[in-house]
Design a protein around this motif. Structure first.
Motif, mmCIF file in Angstrom:
data_model
loop_
_atom_site.group_PDB
_atom_site.id
_atom_site.type_symbol
_atom_site.label_atom_id
_atom_site.label_comp_id
_atom_site.label_asym_id
_atom_site.label_seq_id
_atom_site.Cartn_x
_atom_site.Cartn_y
_atom_site.Cartn_z
ATOM 1 N N ARG A 207 0.812 -1.213 0.000
ATOM 2 C CA ARG A 207 0.000 0.000 0.000
ATOM 3 C C ARG A 207 0.844 1.261 0.000
ATOM 4 N NH1 ARG A 207 -4.002 -1.380 4.886
ATOM 5 N NH2 ARG A 207 -2.046 -2.221 5.682
ATOM 6 N N ARG A 208 2.068 1.184 0.561
ATOM 7 C CA ARG A 208 2.945 2.351 0.599
ATOM 8 C C ARG A 208 4.357 1.941 0.228
ATOM 9 N NH1 ARG A 208 2.259 6.024 5.844
ATOM 10 N NH2 ARG A 208 3.544 7.361 4.497
ATOM 11 N N SER A 209 5.090 2.842 -0.382
ATOM 12 C CA SER A 209 6.476 2.589 -0.766
ATOM 13 C C SER A 209 7.411 3.298 0.192
ATOM 14 C CB SER A 209 6.726 3.071 -2.205
ATOM 15 O OG SER A 209 5.887 2.402 -3.117
ATOM 16 N N GLY A 210 8.676 2.864 0.208
ATOM 17 C CA GLY A 210 9.694 3.495 1.048
ATOM 18 C C GLY A 210 10.148 2.619 2.181
ATOM 19 N N ALA A 211 9.275 1.742 2.658
ATOM 20 C CA ALA A 211 9.624 0.793 3.724
ATOM 21 C C ALA A 211 8.497 -0.220 3.834
ATOM 22 C CB ALA A 211 9.839 1.505 5.053
ATOM 23 N N MET A 212 8.789 -1.356 4.464
ATOM 24 C CA MET A 212 7.770 -2.384 4.644
ATOM 25 C C MET A 212 6.864 -2.060 5.822
ATOM 26 S SD MET A 212 9.709 -5.996 3.904
ATOM 27 C CE MET A 212 11.058 -5.681 5.024
ATOM 28 N N ILE A 272 10.779 4.145 8.085
ATOM 29 C CA ILE A 272 10.148 2.957 8.664
ATOM 30 C C ILE A 272 9.138 3.360 9.732
ATOM 31 C CG2 ILE A 272 10.582 0.896 10.062
ATOM 32 C CD1 ILE A 272 13.313 0.694 8.625
ATOM 33 N N VAL A 273 9.539 4.290 10.591
ATOM 34 C CA VAL A 273 8.645 4.748 11.655
ATOM 35 C C VAL A 273 7.456 5.498 11.067
ATOM 36 C CG1 VAL A 273 8.452 6.274 13.656
ATOM 37 C CG2 VAL A 273 10.472 4.819 13.382
ATOM 38 N N ASP A 274 7.704 6.365 10.089
ATOM 39 C CA ASP A 274 6.637 7.176 9.508
ATOM 40 C C ASP A 274 5.573 6.313 8.840
ATOM 41 O OD1 ASP A 274 5.470 9.735 8.519
ATOM 42 O OD2 ASP A 274 6.040 8.894 6.569
ATOM 43 N N ILE A 275 6.008 5.300 8.090
ATOM 44 C CA ILE A 275 5.061 4.446 7.368
ATOM 45 C C ILE A 275 4.257 3.567 8.317
ATOM 46 C CG2 ILE A 275 5.003 2.397 5.851
ATOM 47 C CD1 ILE A 275 7.024 3.803 4.078
ATOM 48 N N ASN A 276 4.843 3.226 9.468
ATOM 49 C CA ASN A 276 4.177 2.286 10.377
ATOM 50 C C ASN A 276 3.525 2.922 11.595
ATOM 51 O OD1 ASN A 276 4.783 -0.677 9.478
ATOM 52 N ND2 ASN A 276 6.702 0.427 9.142
ATOM 53 N N ALA A 277 3.859 4.179 11.904
ATOM 54 C CA ALA A 277 3.392 4.779 13.151
ATOM 55 C C ALA A 277 1.866 4.812 13.255
ATOM 56 C CB ALA A 277 3.967 6.188 13.293
#
Length: 492
Positions: A207-212, A272-277
């Motif tokens: 759904r988002r790129s840049g990190a898993m 990683i933090v931004d995509i998952n927070a």
């Protein structure tokens, strides 16, 4: 699932995709390692020193670490057809630049850029995982990896003769250029003949790129920690290029490059933090859950297997020559042929490792192969000049079989963890393989060969123990289609 049931002699459907993709991987490895068998000719032509040659060899492994992570994101986003075709086409440019180089600096920059083609491996892992059912994915990935990896051996066998055919003085340039032409031509062939998924099967994207995306706070921290060894390897490589033997980078350059490396780490950690927070701030449906430790364990296993393989392949010819030249009058050519026994088994052992993973269990197979690798390296630590050559080759082949079967077992598991992110997963695992090569190559210069093999044996045993913590998928995995429907993918 029998290998014969794959009908490898056919050329349609998933078998067509397998053959076209392992050929793309094969060509990428021919290009990636096209300099190694021609290095003596290059030394004479460009007047290189031994330290400059060592620098070129190190630079070949520098870019694949970040490149595999980047390519993993690219293939998950755009698909293997576009990704592999573009990679092969663009990589022909530094290949031509290397062939035309007139100085060490030009060779070094071209070789550094050519390392990007080493990331092609990740693309194939994704498309093979999408085309083959889970019960066949192990053997299919094993064939892809094993047969494609043979490109490095093919370069060693074919390119010196091709260079001599073109002529002694500039023959190496033409031989290198031929590999660039081959890469460029095959980029078009791959683009025109491959589809990312079987008919009527949608391509699953993150759904988002840049990190898993991860599914717990614990996994978030583990994800960040898992990236640390990759940046450490790049720092180690920077230091190696600044040693008196290499003398390529001055102290200010080393400091500047390390600042950039760790700034990139901080940036990735923030990504990683931004995509998952936000998603971790609320409950996550169980359908999305997957244990990130699977990726970490496979990464460590591939660091041990692929990383140690590259290091051992680099030292075996000189090792055999040193211990046998006086006792059994072995020449450098003989020593090289003896050492080739370690790599040639990749054609059989890696597919066999994937096949056994499909048949008897993925966690059991990986653990067994890593334990066998540990035993093989331990026995190789006793090799001495009074050993019969046949016995030494037999021991080398035995270790190689377990080692490369373990590589096949690693990628019998990776595509089943989280299918929409297979490219990124393969990118991290594959990058660990290159990081392992840097770690073990650095270690190799500071210990005796027998001690080096014992250290490898201990590392392989530790990896086998760690592999026991894998969670093997049972019966089926569930994926969410773009329209929101759930699909169960059978594993048996």
């Amino acid at each position: 699932m029998s290998i014969l049931q794959l009908k490898l002699l056919g050329f349609s459907g998933k078998i067509k995709i397998l053959h076209l993709t392992w050929t793309a991987f094969f060509i990428s490895f021919v290009v990636w390692f096209n300099h190694a068998p021609l290095m003596l000719m290059i030394m004479d032509s460009v007047n290189l020193t031994e330290s400059e040659v060592n620098i070129l060899l190190l630079l070949n492994f520098a870019l694949p670490i970040p490149a595999r992570i980047i390519i993993g994101m690219v293939v998950d986003r755009f698909g293997a057809r576009i990704s592999y075709s573009t990679l092969l086409a663009l990589s022909s440019l530094p290949c031509f630049a290397f062939a035309m180089a007139e100085s060490f600096q030009q060779l070094a920059w071209a070789r550094f850029c050519l390392g990007f083609i080493g990331a092609g491996f990740v693309i194939g892992i994704r498309i093979i995982g999408d085309w083959f059912p889970a019960r066949q994915v192990g053997v299919a990935e094993g064939i892809y990896g094993g047969w494609g990896n043979f490109g490095s051996a093919a370069a060693t066998i074919l390119l010196p003769g091709l260079a001599l055919y073109f002529g002694a003085e500039n023959g190496w340039r033409y031989a290198i250029a031929v590999t660039g032409i081959l890469s460029l031509a095959y980029a078009l062939i791959y683009y025109r003949n491959v589809e990312d998924t079987p008919p009527d099967v949608p391509y699953l994207k993150p759904r988002r790129s840049g990190a898993m995306e991860v599914t717990s706070i614990k996994d978030l921290f583990l994800y960040i920690c898992t990236t640390v060894p990759l940046y450490t390897a790049m720092s180690l490589l920077t230091w190696q290029l600044s040693t008196p033997e290499a003398d390529l980078l001055s102290t200010p350059w080393v400091i500047a490059i390390n600042i950039i490396i760790w700034a990139l780490f901080f940036f990735q950690a923030c990504q990683i933090v931004d995509i998952n927070a936000e998603r971790l701030s609320r409950p996550i449906d169980s359908i999305h859950h997957y244990p990130f430790k699977q990726i970490t364990i496979l990464s460590v296993a591939y660091l041990m297997t692929f990383g140690s393989k590259l290091a051992v392949v680099s030292m075996l010819p000189m090792f055999f020559f040193t211990i046998y030249r006086e006792t059994q009058a072995v020449s450098m050519i003989d020593a090289g042929l003896m050492a080739s026994s370690f790599i040639v088994m990749n054609l059989i052992a890696r597919p066999a490792g994937g096949w056994l993973s499909d048949r008897i269990g993925r966690k059991l197979s990986l653990t067994m192969f890593l334990a066998g690798t540990s035993l093989g390296y331990y026995l190789m630590s006793f090799i001495a000049g009074d050993w019969p050559i046949l016995m030494t080759i037999s021991m080398t082949v035995l270790c190689s079989i377990f080692l490369q079967a373990a590589e096949g077992a690693v990628f019998a598991i990776a595509p089943l963890i989280k299918r929409p992110m297979t490219g990124q997963i393969a990118g991290i695992v594959g990058a660990y393989g290159n990081a392992g090569a840097i770690f073990f190559l650095a270690l190799m210069g500071h210990v005796a060969p027998s001690t080096f093999f014992i250290i490898l044996a201990v590392c392989a045993l530790a990896s086998a123990i760690l592999a026991r913590r894998l969670e093997e998928p049972k019966e089926f995995i569930t994926e969410i289609m773009p329209d929101g429907t759930l699909v169960k993918i059978e594993l048996d």
